[in-house]
Design an enzyme around this catalytic site. Structure first.
Site, PDB file in Angstrom:
ATOM      1  N   ASP A 418       0.817  -1.205   0.000  1.00 24.42           N
ATOM      2  CA  ASP A 418       0.000   0.000   0.000  1.00 24.42           C
ATOM      3  C   ASP A 418       0.856   1.263   0.000  1.00 24.42           C
ATOM      4  O   ASP A 418       1.914   1.319   0.624  1.00 24.42           O
ATOM      5  CB  ASP A 418      -0.887  -0.016   1.251  1.00 24.42           C
ATOM      6  N   GLU A 471       1.193  -0.533  -5.139  1.00 29.86           N
ATOM      7  CA  GLU A 471       0.241   0.534  -5.397  1.00 29.86           C
ATOM      8  C   GLU A 471       1.070   1.818  -5.456  1.00 29.86           C
ATOM      9  O   GLU A 471       1.361   2.442  -4.441  1.00 29.86           O
ATOM     10  CB  GLU A 471      -0.819   0.640  -4.303  1.00 29.86           C
TER      11      GLU A 471
END
EC number: 2.4.1.18
Length: 737
Positions: A418, A471
């Site tokens: 993330d 990401e």
């Protein structure tokens, strides 16, 4: 007697030991205040003139005796919970303690003395911790049930280099740490204590005395199990799970992920079916995912997090699956069930930041430890959290080991990392003057780069078949380039550009789409610069962004048609696929972690259930055709696997392209994002294909469409074919055998 008052030495008598030499007052004060670095030097058994001195720390005890060869001898109270005495022995014997808290001794219990044991952590472990190279850090730090020197108990270890002292507190001490001070193991910054008789299920924390004199309780950063929030204690845990996924693990790496089908169903476990435990999910989730044909599931973060509304992105216990749904072994049961159903498991992993909860990682030993000491780098300006200090070897080791931990202990097949962009840039969300450049004057965080490279290299070396996914929302170069050629080393990267551009396009009224045609074609300019996943994730269906079908213009029929056409375009586009739960059946409402997908939309008694089931049927067929068609995935990272047939028909809102498999077999995808039927639409086609057969049409009646199809084989003439393009639809055609 006052807590810290020293009693007069008592003479030896029948059943009572001689008085032991008094402790140095400074040592005594530091020991009782929890600020001593070596309690084992003061407690336990030690040779002294006249024999062996025994000293025990048992707060609130009325009496303590030492038992040697079955013979008990009472120890003298020194006050403050200290008891001591000298026995006329030549060497330190094996011994136990008899401890009583009642006046009449009715509750007397026999226990092993924690301070008679050697360190239960080896020199190699300490060396690797100091070097920041302990790839199995969870086996060295934390709470480890074990048999040590022939006695069962639990070894407690924690890294707290700035602390004056550390003690173990738990439900077995009424949360008072006085009885169990830990010893410092030198320059490693590790504190250690073996507690006999403490086993699985015991709740504990570390009571830390900072160098400033403050005292506070902290959950174990390495805890493998935690309490259900809002409770925050760590729990002693040992896994007893027996895996049944040997075949999956042996073969998951047979085909590189870049050359394999990869269709991901993203799930928020607590809300997919609210109220289900890990084991109950294992009875339902694999069957549902298998029925729809996805190759993988991706779980939003499962590591322990105190606030459910963070969806798992504010982690406090990086080594513990969230206790809301069950135990760590229960989570293994879910992963195992998915593997045995042929489904891979990816988890979101969050090394970019951590919350400021005072019982967790924040200022862990009284000083910045996991976070940078420089205030300009410590706080994440967007999320009110702390960033990790990637330049500190022990912190980097904590995170690298954590990545391998999920892969090895829980058989995870992929890590979606993330917020990578927030890690890579020193000026991320910061204004001028709020950040300092790196050593070369740039804005890149060199420590974060090195950490990500080390993490990826370690995960891939230790876990064949695992994929890491970034990401990363910027144009940073080399995210999926191997580390040995200067890249970050990820296997795949979320294609945020494709996602933003394509959603921007389909949200427009069809009459305006011609002015945004390039937003659907621009992705092919850079499609092979990285190895991409096309994500329609949870982030796109919350906070006012609307569910996927609700982003579409027009009436309900047109919105569903746009939704289906978009999915058909997405599944044919180069790159892997990811779809968030609820979007597979065109849920109209935004996702909420409180109630999850609106499953009632599929109930037979609901008047419009057929509309939602039609979209669900399409997703099932998309995955089935996708998995059966190597042209759609075999050359995802090879520019030779794609060719535009029609990329400039802006006025028509039409896109057409070919995908090719390794053997040259083609698939033709045509999307008409206009609400009109286009009859006899002329497209170039390869000469070597004798005829094309429509294999999928998102306008088919079974999906809720108008059933404008091409039922007969389409034969090229003069290098072209003529098709009927249904309204707001995507059509796939394959060479007819």
């Amino acid at each position: 007697m006052a807590l810290h008052e020293t009693s007069r030495p008592e003479p030896a008598g029948p059943g009572r030991s001689a008085a032991a030499p008094a402790l140095d007052q400074a040592d005594r004060d530091r020991l009782l205040s929890g600020a001593h670095h070596d309690p084992h030097a003061l407690l336990g058994a030690h040779p002294v003139p006249g024999g062996i001195a025994f000293r025990a720390l048992r707060p609130f005890a009325r009496a303590v005796s030492v038992v040697v060869d079955g013979e008990r001898t009472g120890l003298v109270s020194e006050g403050g919970g200290l008891f001591s005495g000298v026995l006329p022995l030549d060497a330190i014997p094996a011994y136990t303690l008899l401890v009583s808290y009642a006046e009449d001794g009715s509750d007397e219990r026999e226990v092993h003395d924690p301070y008679r044991f050697l360190p239960a952590l080896g020199e190699l472990d300490l060396h690797l911790v100091r070097e920041g190279r302990h790839e199995e850090l969870w086996k060295a730090l934390g709470a480890e049930p074990m048999t040590h020197q022939g006695v069962t108990g639990t070894r407690f270890t924690v890294w707290a280099p700035n602390a004056q002292g550390v003690r173990v507190a738990g439900d077995f001490t009424c949360w008072d740490g006085t009885a169990f001070p830990m010893r410092s193991l030198g320059a490693s910054g590790v504190w250690e204590l073996f507690l006999p008789g403490i086993g699985e299920g015991a709740r504990y924390k570390f009571e830390i005395t900072s160098r400033y004199g403050g005292r506070f309780l902290k959950a174990d950063p390495m805890a493998r199990r935690a309490e259900v929030p809002p409770d925050t204690a760590s729990i002693v845990h040992a896994s007893h799970y027996e895996w049944g996924d040997e075949r999956w693990m042996a073969h998951r790496g047979d085909v590189p992920v870049h050359q394999a089908p990869f269709s991901v169903y993203e799930v928020h476990l607590p809300s997919w079916r609210p109220g289900l435990t890990y084991r109950e999910l294992a009875e339902q989730l694999p069957a549902y995912v298998n029925d729809l044909g996805f190759t993988h599931v991706e779980f939003m973060p499962v590591a322990q997090h105190p606030f459910a509304g963070s969806w798992g992105y504010q982690v406090t216990s990086f080594y513990a699956p969230t206790a809301r749904l069950g135990t760590p072994d229960d989570f293994k049961y879910l992963v195992d069930a998915l593997h045995q159903a042929g489904i891979g498991v990816i988890v979101d992993w969050v090394p970019a930041h951590f919350p400021k909860d005072d019982w967790a990682l924040s200022r862990f030993d009284g000083d910045p430890l996991y976070e940078p000491g420089d205030a300009r780098r410590a706080e994440h300006p967007d999320w009110g959290t702390f960033e990790f200090d990637y330049g500190r070897t022990e912190v980097r080791n904590f995170l690298v080991a954590n990545a391998t931990y999920w892969c090895e202990e829980f058989h995870i097949d992929g890590l979606r990392v993330d917020a990578v962009a927030s890690m890579l840039y020193l000026d991320y969300s910061r204004d001028s003057g709020q950040w300092a450049p790196n050593a070369y004057g740039g804005r890149e965080d060199l420590d974060a780069m090195a950490f990500l490279q080390e993490m990826n290299a370690t995960v891939y070396r230790r876990n064949p078949g695992v994929v890491t996914i970034a990401e990363e929302s910027t144009a940073w170069g080399g995210v999926t380039r191997p580390t040995d050629s200067g890249g970050l080393g990820f296997g795949l990267k979320w294609n945020m550009g494709w996602m933003h551009d394509s959603l921007e396009y389909v949200a427009k009224e069809p009459v305006h789409r011609k002015y945004h045609h390039n937003e659907m074609t621009f992705s092919m300019v850079y499609a092979y610069s990285e190895n991409y996943v096309l994500p329609i994730s949870h982030d796109e269906v919350v906070h006012g962004k609307q569910a996927l079908v609700s982003k579409m213009p027009g009436d309900w029929w047109q919105r569903r048609a746009n939704h289906r056409a978009y999915l058909g375009f997405m599944w044919a586009h180069p790159g892997k696929q990811l779809l968030f739960m609820g979007q597979e059946f065109a849920q109209g409402a935004e996702w909420s972690e409180a109630h999850g997908p609106e499953w009632w939309l599929l109930d037979p008694g609901y008047a419009w259930a057929g509309d939602h089931r039609g979209v669900q049927d399409l997703v099932r067929d998309l995955n089935a055709f996708y998995r059966a068609t190597p042209a759609l995935w075999e050359r995802d990272t090879d520019p030779g696997g794609f060719q535009w047939v029609l990329g400039d028909a802006a006025d028509d809102n039409v896109f057409a392209f070919l995908r090719f498999g390794a053997d040259g077999t083609a698939l033709l995808a045509v999307s008409n994002f206009s609400p009109v039927v286009r009859h006899d639409y002329r497209l170039w086609a390869p000469d070597h294909v004798v005829a094309w057969q429509e294999t999928l049409n998102t306008d088919a009646a079974r999906y809720g469409g108008s059933d404008v199809t091409n039922p007969d084989p389409v034969k090229p003439q003069d290098g072209h074919i003529r098709l009927t393009l249904p309204p707001l639809a995507t059509v796939w055609l394959s060479p007819r055998p």
